[in-house]
Enzyme design. Structure first.
Site, PDB file in Angstrom:
ATOM      1  CE1 TYR A 443       0.625  -0.068   4.439  1.00 18.44           C
ATOM      2  CE2 TYR A 443      -1.691  -0.534   4.760  1.00 18.44           C
ATOM      3  CZ  TYR A 443      -0.435  -0.353   5.271  1.00 18.44           C
ATOM      4  OH  TYR A 443      -0.246  -0.449   6.611  1.00 18.44           O
ATOM      5  CD  GLU A 444      -0.377   5.266   1.808  1.00 16.01           C
ATOM      6  OE1 GLU A 444      -0.376   6.099   0.887  1.00 16.01           O
ATOM      7  OE2 GLU A 444      -1.329   5.122   2.592  1.00 16.01           O
ATOM      8  N   GLY A 445       1.350   2.861  -2.720  1.00 15.60           N
ATOM      9  CA  GLY A 445       2.205   2.657  -3.883  1.00 15.60           C
ATOM     10  C   GLY A 445       3.051   1.427  -3.673  1.00 15.60           C
TER      11      GLY A 445
END
Lengths: 600, 600
Positions: A443-445
């Protein structure tokens, strides 16, 4: 339950000795923040993590979050833990005193974030996202929005989220469909569906403030047509209490591999009232304030989980009796009366423990450097220093996010491996750490996206200007210490690895300029190479300090000897990986791109 | 549900083209086993895996096994799947016709094992352990025991287990406490508690045959005082039906990270009637017949999970639309009407897919070589060939077990990463593959124990005699193909990596002779280095065959081109890792053993 004591001694080393905390007092607003003050805050935070948060970690995994009639119940104990957390003022730690914050530096805050992640990674998401949302609102919203929302978020009575992902678009936000229609009163009606929203609905706070990416009616296609809106769960009344229920509902919770104490929500916005934050169609840039903050925090999650896994594995390796030392007599002296030796005598067990430790302490050191530069960026009076700090933190954000989480996952797996079969069953919580840590790589890229950010955006920016904020200190250090009496060999190891990084950088600069797919093909290996060299720099600097300290008779010798040994382990047994990474990078995209799609 | 089609084309390549299946017909009992026959069996097995076993995989994870009043219920669908499996004759495949088996070669059997593991890893344990127990009984038990038990186990109406681990002893079996007291009728009363017993109790078969390690009253201490006993759940009647219930009960099921469809039991033996298998006090050696078989099977589990993860990730990467190709126009031709390209166009996604593929196909090729040598060992008339085969399979057993499972776990994580956030939620089954594959690095001896087996037992044995069964073919191959017109570069890459392996071997031989801790310190890195070179050998051999085939006009060109590309990917981007491993090995034990225990 896992074993965890806040690693206060090492945190003090990073804060004071490696990154010289006395310099912090020269920054705006930190004049009164003495090392002693920070130490006592660290100590208090450690107690909170050990005594309040850690005991909720297993139950969080066991029971998870429950959705009933649109209401999400967090696991047993989370509400009480959050109340203690909020009442202790921990939500206000790094926030602006203007909004009730304590104005403490990120250099301190990031260490405390690590403790929270070590104790309960799922729990960390609730205050973590609130802090990120706080930062985005503080940086971009109108004064009215700031005055209405920030004091409540700083006080921890309201929490925050970031609403980006939709079912059909994760990485590629240009495709998002959520709409925002302007209303005569200056507000907007926001409609659409979002997925994977951490802390999207829960019972810890009286209100939840969503930061939502959506499109205005006349917005251009793609990422240039995205705006950011603040959409509260309850619309605040004039006197700042949660008022009318807004049109945002949780329609489902995701069932996940781990972080089961974190409510991962599907949210539907139905003409929900929201307010624009920042400029129209500049929502992606606005959201990046929050995303950059979260990316560092996610890196810290990897580190936090690894630390707990390490401590638990050490405790187990000391007490688990299995097999005789290969070294024979020496160990038998201690355990001759027992049927076997504790497994910590075995080189292969030590290999796993030392790798974990080299990762956690190395990442903590590097994280401390980045946090320090965040403080400089935010508070320095010197515009040059601020610009340099901006470049450095921009450069290191994808490295911290991807490296710390890759190594964190590897470390939690090593910790589990130390336990053998007892690590695979749920009783000791070792497999929970693996499952919890795994999300941080996504997550978050995803970490692949971080690597593309590094090679595709951060490297070329300003013709390598960002890169110099890392390369120069490393070069200078090597120059200064190349002939170090005791550590010359170690410094040469760093130099060799740094040389590989420079060659890889030159390769990408040349090949990637002509063909972006070449940069893409090299990205993940390059980020790892970069990160391993950065840790090598931290470890060599640490070793230099340790040698200085050990030269004095009354030093904390055990601590510094362990630092030296771990530094040597890292330099001799981890860093050599860079040779293979350079070879792989230089091989280029050919083998990858030659494969016909149908042939996969 | 995961995506899985049995990789028949690649299995035929391994069986016939890489390892020349026609030579099998020269082995005793395989005279009639034609390539066509094997292909049709593979095809049928593929259907079973895809249509019968795969559909039970998700439910197995979701519902797990349930213990009620000493009775274990396997997950929904397992019983029906097992009935179909048994009725189809699959339990009899590789067993001796004397006991109702089909007498087919391991070269075929291991490929079918892989399919079963790909479709449902938990399920694979039930017939897998039965086959291992069958082998140990066939090799060591009295004719009476063999005649009573083997036909039932071959028919799959009775199943088998291996009962080694106790709560206080896993790796160190010398400490085990289960006792066996001889009875006047020649049987024994077995009493004690075992943990982590896969398939220890379940509802798939009418009887369960436990092979139990225990101590005789006069047994010496340690591993030289262990004997093996056959303890059935129901004592067979004179006419071979399950009779009196024996004193073995399941007291608990473990709650685990994964393989939830596999019943992992705590078993208590209370004066259970058992019979000695093999010599008194030689139980460890006797059990090793089963353990060696299981170690190879566990390696295959890693491969099987990786294959399913790969196929699922490819399917997702073809359909998931996200971002534009860095290469621009080319991809836009195909997907210009869509909002983005399928993610399979991105180099970093291809990096992950190709790494997975290089692992699965490489491991399948190496596994095929080992399986072939198992057939030679069991069936050749040539004593030299049998001895060589014995050396080779002994050498490769720890490599296959540890390498395949390490790479399998890495591959399932890559597959999950391709899915991004959608891989972390349970819906697609990608995280299940990660959790299921993780155990394979632990059970049947952790991968660290495999590494110690390799450096501590297999390398020194016969002054390197075992090693030569691998080193000679590699050397000869390099000699023969060094100046290959098209593949000279690739062969040189293999030569370089092989050189690193030779240096590492020499280092361990020298340093480890003087100090066993030096061998222990190098073990895990050495096993990985060894394994990566072995896969490099497989890939280079594969490339040579592919080039030959592509020279003919009517070849299956797409298949061989993909082989060449994947070979290049492996040699250019995976194998270079060996450089760092050699450096790490040469650094020796110092950093590991210098750390004082209290300093961890």
């Amino acid at each position: 339950m896992q074993t965890y004591k806040a690693p206060l001694r090492d945190m003090r080393f990073v804060l004071h000795e490696l990154h010289d905390s006395t310099a912090l007092t020269q920054l705006h607003g930190l004049e009164e923040v003495s090392p002693d003050l920070m130490d006592s805050i660290l100590e208090e935070a450690g107690k909170l993590a050990e005594e309040v948060l850690l005991p909720t970690n297993t139950a969080g995994d066991e029971y998870g979050c429950v959705l009933e009639n649109g209401v999400v119940r967090t696991p047993k104990g989370f509400k009480e833990a959050y109340d203690a957390f909020r009442d202790g003022g921990w939500t206000a730690l790094a926030a602006d005193p203007q909004y009730g914050g304590q104005g403490l530096p990120e250099s301190l805050n990031k260490l405390i974030e690590e403790m929270i992640c070590s104790a309960n990674l799922s729990f960390s998401l609730y205050p973590g996202l609130t802090h990120g949302a706080y930062q985005a609102i503080a940086a971009h919203a109108s004064d009215e929005l700031k005055d209405t929302y920030l004091p409540k978020m700083v006080a921890g009575t309201w929490s925050g989220t970031m609403c980006l992902t939709e079912a059909h678009c994760g990485t590629d936000l240009g495709m998002l469909r959520t709409r925002a229609v302007p209303q005569p009163d200056g507000s907007y009606k926001v409609s659409g569906s979002k997925i994977f929203i951490s802390a999207g609905e829960h019972d810890l706070t009286e209100n939840i403030i969503h930061l939502v990416l959506a499109r205005l009616p006349d917005a251009p296609k793609g990422t240039r047509g995205i705006s950011m809106f603040l959409v509260p769960k309850f619309i605040p009344t004039a006197d700042g209490r949660p008022g009318v229920r807004n049109g945002v509902i949780c329609t489902a919770l995701e069932h996940k591999m781990g972080i089961k104490g974190s409510a991962t929500c599907q949210l539907t916005f139905e003409e929900a009232t929201g307010w624009l934050v920042g400029e129209p169609n500049k929502g992606l840039a606005t959201m990046f304030t929050m995303m950059n903050s979260e990316r560092l925090s996610v890196g810290i999650q990897g580190l936090g989980a690894a630390e707990t896994s390490y401590q638990s594995a050490v405790a187990y390796a000391r007490e688990r009796i299995q097999g005789r030392s290969l070294g024979g007599v020496k160990a038998a002296d201690k355990a001759a009366d027992k049927a076997a030796d504790p497994i910590i005598v075995h080189p292969d067990v030590r290999r796993m423990l030392l790798r974990m430790r080299a990762y956690t302490e190395g990442c903590r050191a590097l994280g401390g450097w980045v946090a320090r530069q965040l403080d400089v960026l935010e508070r320095s009076n010197d515009p040059d220093a601020r610009r340099q700090a901006e470049d450095f933190t921009a450069l290191m954000t994808p490295v911290v996010k991807a490296l710390f989480t890759d190594l964190g996952f590897e470390a939690t797996n090593l910790g589990m491996q130390v336990y053998g079969g007892h690590g695979y069953i749920r009783d000791h919580g070792m497999e929970q750490l693996v499952r919890d840590a795994r999300i941080s790589m996504i997550y978050e890229g995803t970490n692949g996206i971080q690597a593309l950010d590094l090679v595709g955006r951060k490297l070329p920016q300003g013709a390598g200007r960002l890169l110099r904020t890392f390369f120069h200190p490393v070069s200078e250090f090597i120059e200064r210490h190349r002939n170090h009496l005791l550590l010359g060999q170690m410094v040469k190891g760093l130099e060799k690895a740094f040389g590989a990084l420079q060659l890889a950088t030159a390769h990408i600069a040349a090949a990637g300029m002509a063909d972006p797919e070449e940069a893409g093909a090299a990205a993940s290996e390059y980020l790892r190479l970069f990160g391993l060299v950065a840790l090598g720099f931290m470890w060599t600097r640490t070793a230099v300090i340790a040698v200085e300290k050990l030269a004095k008779p009354d030093a904390d010798a055990g601590f510094y000897k362990a630092k030296l040994t771990t530094a040597r382990f890292y330099m001799e047994r981890v860093l050599p990986e860079v040779a293979g990474l350079l070879t792989a990078i230089k091989a280029g995209k050919r083998a990858m791109m030659d494969m016909e799609e149908a042939a996969f």
